[in-house]
Scaffold this motif. Structure first.
Motif, PDB file in Angstrom:
ATOM      1  N   ALA A   1      35.678  48.823  39.392  1.00  0.00           N
ATOM      2  CA  ALA A   1      35.856  47.594  40.162  1.00  0.00           C
ATOM      3  C   ALA A   1      35.588  46.359  39.310  1.00  0.00           C
ATOM      4  CB  ALA A   1      34.940  47.606  41.380  1.00  0.00           C
ATOM      5  N   ALA A   2      34.672  46.453  38.362  1.00  0.00           N
ATOM      6  CA  ALA A   2      34.327  45.304  37.526  1.00  0.00           C
ATOM      7  C   ALA A   2      35.262  45.131  36.331  1.00  0.00           C
ATOM      8  CB  ALA A   2      32.882  45.435  37.028  1.00  0.00           C
ATOM      9  N   LEU A   3      36.088  46.123  36.058  1.00  0.00           N
ATOM     10  CA  LEU A   3      36.945  46.075  34.875  1.00  0.00           C
ATOM     11  C   LEU A   3      37.880  44.868  34.827  1.00  0.00           C
ATOM     12  CD1 LEU A   3      37.481  47.656  32.289  1.00  0.00           C
ATOM     13  CD2 LEU A   3      39.271  48.876  33.508  1.00  0.00           C
ATOM     14  N   PRO A   4      38.567  44.489  35.897  1.00  0.00           N
ATOM     15  CA  PRO A   4      39.432  43.306  35.792  1.00  0.00           C
ATOM     16  C   PRO A   4      38.670  42.032  35.443  1.00  0.00           C
ATOM     17  CG  PRO A   4      39.972  44.548  37.763  1.00  0.00           C
ATOM     18  CD  PRO A   4      38.732  45.155  37.180  1.00  0.00           C
ATOM     19  N   VAL A   5      37.486  41.853  36.018  1.00  0.00           N
ATOM     20  CA  VAL A   5      36.684  40.663  35.724  1.00  0.00           C
ATOM     21  C   VAL A   5      36.229  40.680  34.271  1.00  0.00           C
ATOM     22  CG1 VAL A   5      34.563  39.425  36.321  1.00  0.00           C
ATOM     23  CG2 VAL A   5      35.934  40.482  38.118  1.00  0.00           C
ATOM     24  N   ILE A   6      35.785  41.827  33.807  1.00  0.00           N
ATOM     25  CA  ILE A   6      35.311  41.937  32.421  1.00  0.00           C
ATOM     26  C   ILE A   6      36.456  41.688  31.450  1.00  0.00           C
ATOM     27  CG2 ILE A   6      34.408  43.561  30.713  1.00  0.00           C
ATOM     28  CD1 ILE A   6      32.809  44.830  33.018  1.00  0.00           C
ATOM     29  N   LEU A   7      37.618  42.263  31.716  1.00  0.00           N
ATOM     30  CA  LEU A   7      38.756  42.049  30.819  1.00  0.00           C
ATOM     31  C   LEU A   7      39.229  40.600  30.835  1.00  0.00           C
ATOM     32  CD1 LEU A   7      40.842  45.302  31.342  1.00  0.00           C
ATOM     33  CD2 LEU A   7      39.405  44.668  29.399  1.00  0.00           C
ATOM     34  N   TYR A   8      39.190  39.957  32.001  1.00  0.00           N
ATOM     35  CA  TYR A   8      39.559  38.549  32.072  1.00  0.00           C
ATOM     36  C   TYR A   8      38.595  37.700  31.260  1.00  0.00           C
ATOM     37  CZ  TYR A   8      40.162  33.847  33.841  1.00  0.00           C
ATOM     38  OH  TYR A   8      40.347  32.488  33.923  1.00  0.00           O
TER      39      TYR A   8
ATOM     40  N   GLN B   1      39.577  35.485  27.980  1.00  0.00           N
ATOM     41  CA  GLN B   1      39.338  34.041  27.938  1.00  0.00           C
ATOM     42  C   GLN B   1      38.371  33.657  26.826  1.00  0.00           C
ATOM     43  OE1 GLN B   1      41.031  31.721  29.741  1.00  0.00           O
ATOM     44  NE2 GLN B   1      42.210  33.528  30.335  1.00  0.00           N
ATOM     45  N   SER B   2      37.363  34.491  26.585  1.00  0.00           N
ATOM     46  CA  SER B   2      36.386  34.169  25.554  1.00  0.00           C
ATOM     47  C   SER B   2      36.970  34.278  24.155  1.00  0.00           C
ATOM     48  CB  SER B   2      35.150  35.061  25.669  1.00  0.00           C
ATOM     49  OG  SER B   2      35.469  36.388  25.328  1.00  0.00           O
ATOM     50  N   LEU B   3      38.040  35.048  24.000  1.00  0.00           N
ATOM     51  CA  LEU B   3      38.671  35.188  22.690  1.00  0.00           C
ATOM     52  C   LEU B   3      39.707  34.094  22.416  1.00  0.00           C
ATOM     53  CD1 LEU B   3      39.163  39.052  22.508  1.00  0.00           C
ATOM     54  CD2 LEU B   3      37.431  37.675  21.360  1.00  0.00           C
ATOM     55  N   LEU B   4      40.041  33.289  23.433  1.00  0.00           N
ATOM     56  CA  LEU B   4      41.045  32.238  23.243  1.00  0.00           C
ATOM     57  C   LEU B   4      40.548  31.105  22.356  1.00  0.00           C
ATOM     58  CD1 LEU B   4      42.715  31.919  26.756  1.00  0.00           C
ATOM     59  CD2 LEU B   4      43.647  32.947  24.681  1.00  0.00           C
TER      60      LEU B   4
ATOM     61  N   ASP C   1      35.350  27.172  22.648  1.00  0.00           N
ATOM     62  CA  ASP C   1      34.806  26.510  23.834  1.00  0.00           C
ATOM     63  C   ASP C   1      34.655  27.475  25.009  1.00  0.00           C
ATOM     64  OD1 ASP C   1      34.652  24.094  22.520  1.00  0.00           O
ATOM     65  OD2 ASP C   1      36.660  23.454  23.163  1.00  0.00           O
ATOM     66  N   THR C   2      35.666  28.302  25.240  1.00  0.00           N
ATOM     67  CA  THR C   2      35.550  29.254  26.345  1.00  0.00           C
ATOM     68  C   THR C   2      34.496  30.321  26.050  1.00  0.00           C
ATOM     69  OG1 THR C   2      37.392  30.550  25.462  1.00  0.00           O
ATOM     70  CG2 THR C   2      37.898  28.934  27.186  1.00  0.00           C
ATOM     71  N   PHE C   3      34.333  30.661  24.762  1.00  0.00           N
ATOM     72  CA  PHE C   3      33.270  31.601  24.409  1.00  0.00           C
ATOM     73  C   PHE C   3      31.908  31.003  24.732  1.00  0.00           C
ATOM     74  CE2 PHE C   3      30.123  33.259  21.431  1.00  0.00           C
ATOM     75  CZ  PHE C   3      30.214  34.604  21.708  1.00  0.00           C
ATOM     76  N   LYS C   4      31.713  29.736  24.388  1.00  0.00           N
ATOM     77  CA  LYS C   4      30.441  29.064  24.694  1.00  0.00           C
ATOM     78  C   LYS C   4      30.242  28.936  26.202  1.00  0.00           C
ATOM     79  CE  LYS C   4      30.010  26.462  20.425  1.00  0.00           C
ATOM     80  NZ  LYS C   4      29.987  25.137  19.792  1.00  0.00           N
ATOM     81  N   TYR C   5      31.336  28.719  26.940  1.00  0.00           N
ATOM     82  CA  TYR C   5      31.253  28.613  28.389  1.00  0.00           C
ATOM     83  C   TYR C   5      30.741  29.924  28.994  1.00  0.00           C
ATOM     84  CZ  TYR C   5      32.797  28.307  33.239  1.00  0.00           C
ATOM     85  OH  TYR C   5      32.845  28.330  34.609  1.00  0.00           O
ATOM     86  N   PHE C   6      31.333  31.041  28.588  1.00  0.00           N
ATOM     87  CA  PHE C   6      30.893  32.328  29.129  1.00  0.00           C
ATOM     88  C   PHE C   6      29.516  32.721  28.599  1.00  0.00           C
ATOM     89  CE2 PHE C   6      35.525  32.987  29.901  1.00  0.00           C
ATOM     90  CZ  PHE C   6      35.424  33.082  31.280  1.00  0.00           C
TER      91      PHE C   6
END
Length: 140
Positions: free
Chosen positions: A48-55, A59-62, A65-70
């Protein structure tokens, strides 16, 4: 032996074949059954958590800034507890999966060794979760 003793009705032991939902409180499960049920629950939690983790990973690899956000989101204690729950699910599912694989090749299928392996799965998964919690909350 007298006839009165022979004719006395014997106390019937309860048989649990088709357990109704209302009888679940009276049924005492073995440790192996608890580990097996937790194996299924932990697998569902991870699925159940897999889609959230993959998202979040995508996003963190883009960008940085998004890495710092997460990373900032994971600095909150509630986020750490959720992460710790996911890590427990992984640890337990992995350890119980190894136990089930061993039992599939007929290793540890006797009653006593099954009890010991179930207890070992619980101890190892909880110990790994505890060590991870210490690291996650900055003890070392």
């Amino acid at each position: 032996m007298s006839e009165a003793v022979r004719e006395a009705p014997k106390k019937q032991r309860p048989q649990f074949r088709n357990i109704h939902v209302t009888e679940l409180g009276n049924y005492r499960m073995t440790l192996a059954a608890i580990v097996s049920i937790l194996h299924r629950i932990s697998g569902f939690i991870m699925f159940a958590a897999l889609p959230v983790i993959l998202y979040m990973l995508q996003q963190s690899l883009l960008s940085e800034d998004t890495f710092k956000y997460f990373s900032g989101i994971l600095s909150y204690p509630l986020s750490k507890l959720v992460l710790l729950g996911l890590l427990w699910a992984y640890y337990h599912h992995f350890c119980a999966g190894v136990r089930h694989l061993c039992m599939d090749v007929h290793i540890g299928i006797e009653k006593q060794s099954s009890r010991q392996s179930a207890a070992t799965v619980l101890v190892i998964s909880l110990l790994l979760t505890f060590i991870t919690a210490l690291k996650l909350f900055g003890v070392f």
